[in-house]
Design a protein around this motif. Structure first.
Motif, mmCIF file in Angstrom:
data_model
loop_
_atom_site.group_PDB
_atom_site.id
_atom_site.type_symbol
_atom_site.label_atom_id
_atom_site.label_comp_id
_atom_site.label_asym_id
_atom_site.label_seq_id
_atom_site.Cartn_x
_atom_site.Cartn_y
_atom_site.Cartn_z
ATOM 1 N N UNK A 351 -40.248 15.230 36.800
ATOM 2 C CA UNK A 351 -41.177 15.363 37.919
ATOM 3 C C UNK A 351 -40.605 16.279 38.985
ATOM 4 N N UNK A 352 -39.333 16.145 39.264
ATOM 5 C CA UNK A 352 -38.695 16.969 40.285
ATOM 6 C C UNK A 352 -38.600 18.429 39.819
ATOM 7 N N UNK A 353 -38.312 18.626 38.538
ATOM 8 C CA UNK A 353 -38.262 19.990 38.002
ATOM 9 C C UNK A 353 -39.614 20.670 38.164
ATOM 10 N N UNK A 354 -40.688 19.946 37.855
ATOM 11 C CA UNK A 354 -42.037 20.505 37.948
ATOM 12 C C UNK A 354 -42.396 20.879 39.382
ATOM 13 N N UNK A 355 -41.698 20.266 40.335
ATOM 14 C CA UNK A 355 -41.963 20.554 41.739
ATOM 15 C C UNK A 355 -40.909 21.462 42.365
ATOM 16 N N UNK A 356 -40.108 22.121 41.521
ATOM 17 C CA UNK A 356 -39.219 23.169 42.007
ATOM 18 C C UNK A 356 -37.758 22.845 42.121
ATOM 19 N N UNK A 357 -37.337 21.644 41.718
ATOM 20 C CA UNK A 357 -35.927 21.286 41.824
ATOM 21 C C UNK A 357 -35.122 21.880 40.667
ATOM 22 N N UNK A 358 -33.831 22.085 40.909
ATOM 23 C CA UNK A 358 -32.933 22.526 39.844
ATOM 24 C C UNK A 358 -32.046 21.345 39.482
ATOM 25 N N UNK A 359 -32.130 20.850 38.247
ATOM 26 C CA UNK A 359 -31.473 19.599 37.879
ATOM 27 C C UNK A 359 -29.975 19.749 37.644
ATOM 28 N N UNK A 360 -29.317 18.597 37.570
ATOM 29 C CA UNK A 360 -27.899 18.557 37.203
ATOM 30 C C UNK A 360 -27.723 17.962 35.822
ATOM 31 N N UNK A 361 -28.825 17.628 35.149
ATOM 32 C CA UNK A 361 -28.792 16.968 33.846
ATOM 33 C C UNK A 361 -28.663 17.983 32.717
ATOM 34 N N UNK A 362 -27.666 17.767 31.864
ATOM 35 C CA UNK A 362 -27.358 18.706 30.785
ATOM 36 C C UNK A 362 -28.550 18.889 29.847
ATOM 37 N N UNK A 363 -29.209 17.794 29.479
ATOM 38 C CA UNK A 363 -30.313 17.877 28.519
ATOM 39 C C UNK A 363 -31.417 18.794 29.015
ATOM 40 N N UNK A 364 -31.736 18.707 30.305
ATOM 41 C CA UNK A 364 -32.784 19.559 30.848
ATOM 42 C C UNK A 364 -32.326 21.010 30.939
ATOM 43 N N UNK A 365 -31.090 21.216 31.339
ATOM 44 C CA UNK A 365 -30.574 22.572 31.471
ATOM 45 C C UNK A 365 -30.509 23.295 30.123
ATOM 46 N N UNK A 366 -30.410 22.517 29.041
ATOM 47 C CA UNK A 366 -30.310 23.111 27.712
ATOM 48 C C UNK A 366 -31.640 23.128 26.966
ATOM 49 N N UNK A 367 -32.693 22.557 27.545
ATOM 50 C CA UNK A 367 -33.966 22.461 26.831
ATOM 51 C C UNK A 367 -34.706 23.792 26.832
ATOM 52 N N UNK A 368 -35.380 24.093 25.733
ATOM 53 C CA UNK A 368 -36.166 25.318 25.630
ATOM 54 C C UNK A 368 -37.276 25.340 26.674
ATOM 55 N N UNK A 369 -37.858 24.182 26.920
ATOM 56 C CA UNK A 369 -38.949 24.115 27.897
ATOM 57 C C UNK A 369 -38.464 24.577 29.272
ATOM 58 N N UNK A 370 -37.291 24.116 29.658
ATOM 59 C CA UNK A 370 -36.743 24.483 30.960
ATOM 60 C C UNK A 370 -36.332 25.954 30.983
ATOM 61 N N UNK A 371 -35.632 26.386 29.951
ATOM 62 C CA UNK A 371 -35.109 27.753 29.920
ATOM 63 C C UNK A 371 -36.214 28.796 29.847
ATOM 64 N N UNK A 372 -37.359 28.435 29.285
ATOM 65 C CA UNK A 372 -38.433 29.411 29.087
ATOM 66 C C UNK A 372 -39.460 29.449 30.216
ATOM 67 N N UNK A 373 -39.193 28.707 31.286
ATOM 68 C CA UNK A 373 -40.106 28.780 32.431
ATOM 69 C C UNK A 373 -40.096 30.198 33.001
ATOM 70 N N UNK A 374 -41.278 30.773 33.162
ATOM 71 C CA UNK A 374 -41.403 32.114 33.733
ATOM 72 C C UNK A 374 -41.746 31.997 35.215
ATOM 73 N N UNK A 375 -40.917 32.602 36.051
ATOM 74 C CA UNK A 375 -41.099 32.538 37.490
ATOM 75 C C UNK A 375 -41.997 33.690 37.952
ATOM 76 N N UNK A 376 -43.195 33.355 38.339
ATOM 77 C CA UNK A 376 -44.117 34.385 38.812
ATOM 78 C C UNK A 376 -43.515 35.130 39.995
ATOM 79 N N UNK A 377 -42.813 34.400 40.874
ATOM 80 C CA UNK A 377 -42.238 35.025 42.059
ATOM 81 C C UNK A 377 -41.263 36.144 41.683
ATOM 82 N N UNK A 378 -40.518 35.922 40.590
ATOM 83 C CA UNK A 378 -39.532 36.895 40.149
ATOM 84 C C UNK A 378 -40.080 37.802 39.036
#
Length: 448
Positions: A351-378
């Motif tokens: 929930x926090x990731x979806x609202x812009x937070x950067x996690x400290x959890x290894x599983x999320x940092x290594x997940x394809x879903x997280x890594x493939x997020x495209x930042x419109x701003x960038x």
């Protein structure tokens, strides 16, 4: 040993849009507070857990917790969570310290930045969470945040986020002025000269003296100025990594290549938006602030790895980040722990990731879903790939002082003088070390 007292700090944290440093009088007043006999909840029953229900108060400035609280209460309908923002940085820590000192109004959960946590730990103001199974989360978090919440075999908070460093840069400015994006710090210095020569209104960065940025830079340079062994501390700003950083940064200062703009001010946001400031070496939590407060820069900014001291290296450091801790005075510790585990290790993380937070959890940092997020701003860039790689390459061996919050609060009067011509940066750091050491001795520490 005299118990060191937690002291507010003016440094910045994720999603915080503005901070102000305490005045000297405010710092002195806070430092004068005593913790003797203040951890009134020590030995109190842990209370019921989430399944049984109850109510807790959470003090935090982190906006992504709003949704976490709503989701937690929906999953546990007999639980009520009162989420309170008593301020950020200095305001938050002062309010928390005052509540602890008074033995009244202490929250059940408190957000603590990693550098500030040790002071509350030394004062026995926060609980060891191993009794609730926090030690079983070993391996859940990246090394830096996890080590930051541990002390003497105990776990005194669960990491909420992390701040592996990256270089945010305005691609449009670099392209317009025909300057290559730097990959090393030597390149960075040369780019600073080229940018400012091509357009005197453009600076490679802003910096008028910030302790958080300074310590992160030293960390990334391989310096370990702070050593802590129980009640013994040492402070050494003469190491090779420090000299490397000081030599380069002094040139940026002397050649007036840094915009004299304070962080988290309207002028700073304007500079990020209009191209006055071309780069920002900061933590991975910064995108949320770009999106919410620098709309004019959308599409112009990109993310790159932090410049290296040697071509081909990948060394990084942490910049910012917080944990959620349970004050010792809480009478609802089990429920408080259930909440922070949900927020920082359970469903609340996504929930926090979806609202812009950067996690400290290894599983999320290594997940394809997280890594493939495209930042419109960038410009559609998959910036999380860079942030995650940075998180994996944080230099080992760094530690903060057990009174880092106080030390940071006196940075402007010591090392900060280098930015106004009152001293060289090395002289300023030496003054900072001396003042910090004097405070340590006053608090009963042994200074090597």
């Amino acid at each position: 040993m005299k118990t060191p007292t937690p002291t507010p700090t003016p440094t910045k944290t994720p999603n915080t849009l503005r901070r102000r440093a305490l005045t000297g009088a405010a710092i002195a007043a806070t430092a004068a507070l005593t913790l003797a006999g203040c951890s009134g909840g020590s030995g109190a029953d842990s209370g019921a857990g989430a399944d049984e229900g109850g109510s807790i108060t959470v003090w935090s400035w982190e906006p992504t917790l709003d949704q976490v609280v709503a989701d937690f209460e929906e999953e546990y309908p007999n639980v009520e969570v009162d989420l309170v923002n008593v301020g950020t940085g200095p305001d938050h820590y002062t309010a928390l310290q005052n509540a602890i000192a008074a033995g009244d109004g202490v929250p059940d959960v408190a957000q603590l930045e990693y550098f500030a946590l040790p002071q509350f730990r030394l004062a026995d103001s926060i609980s060891d969470l191993t009794e609730f199974g926090a030690d079983e989360l070993d391996g859940t978090y990246t090394a830096g945040p996890w080590s930051s919440v541990q002390s003497d075999g105990g776990v005194y908070g669960l990491p909420m986020d992390s701040g592996p460093m990256a270089m945010f840069y305005n691609e449009e400015v670099f392209d317009r002025l025909g300057v290559d994006v730097p990959t090393t710090w030597d390149d960075y210095l040369e780019a600073a000269r080229e940018l400012h020569a091509a357009d005197p209104d453009v600076y490679i960065a802003n910096d008028n003296g910030d302790p958080g940025l300074t310590t992160s830079a030293l960390w990334q340079a391989g310096s370990t100025p702070y050593s802590v062994d129980g009640t013994s501390v040492s402070i050494d700003f003469s190491q090779e990594g420090t000299t490397r950083y000081v030599d380069l940064w002094q040139q940026l200062i002397d050649e007036e290549l840094l915009a004299p703009i304070s962080l988290w001010t309207d002028e700073w946001y304007q500079g990020l938006g209009d191209g006055t400031i071309a780069t920002l070496n900061y933590g991975a939590w910064m995108p949320a602030n770009f999106s919410s407060a620098v709309e004019a820069g959308s599409g112009a900014w990109r993310v790159a790895p932090t410049p290296q001291w040697q071509e081909g290296e990948t060394n990084t450091a942490e910049n910012g980040g917080s944990a959620l801790s349970v004050p010792e005075a809480s009478e609802n510790k089990q429920l408080a722990y259930d909440f922070i585990e949900y927020a920082n290790a359970g469903d609340g993380v996504q929930s926090r990731i979806e609202n812009g937070a950067f996690p400290a959890t290894v599983a999320d940092l290594e997940s394809d879903e997280f890594l493939n997020i495209e930042f419109e701003y960038f410009g559609g860039q998959k910036a999380n790939e860079i942030f995650a790689e940075s998180a994996a390459n944080v230099v080992d061996g760094w530690s903060y002082l057990p009174f880092q919050a106080y030390s940071n609060s006196i940075f402007g009067d010591t090392a900060g003088q280098a930015y106004v011509g009152g001293a060289t940066l090395q002289e300023g750091l030496d003054d900072w070390a001396e003042a910090s050491a004097s405070y340590a001795e006053e608090q009963g520490f042994t200074v090597d």
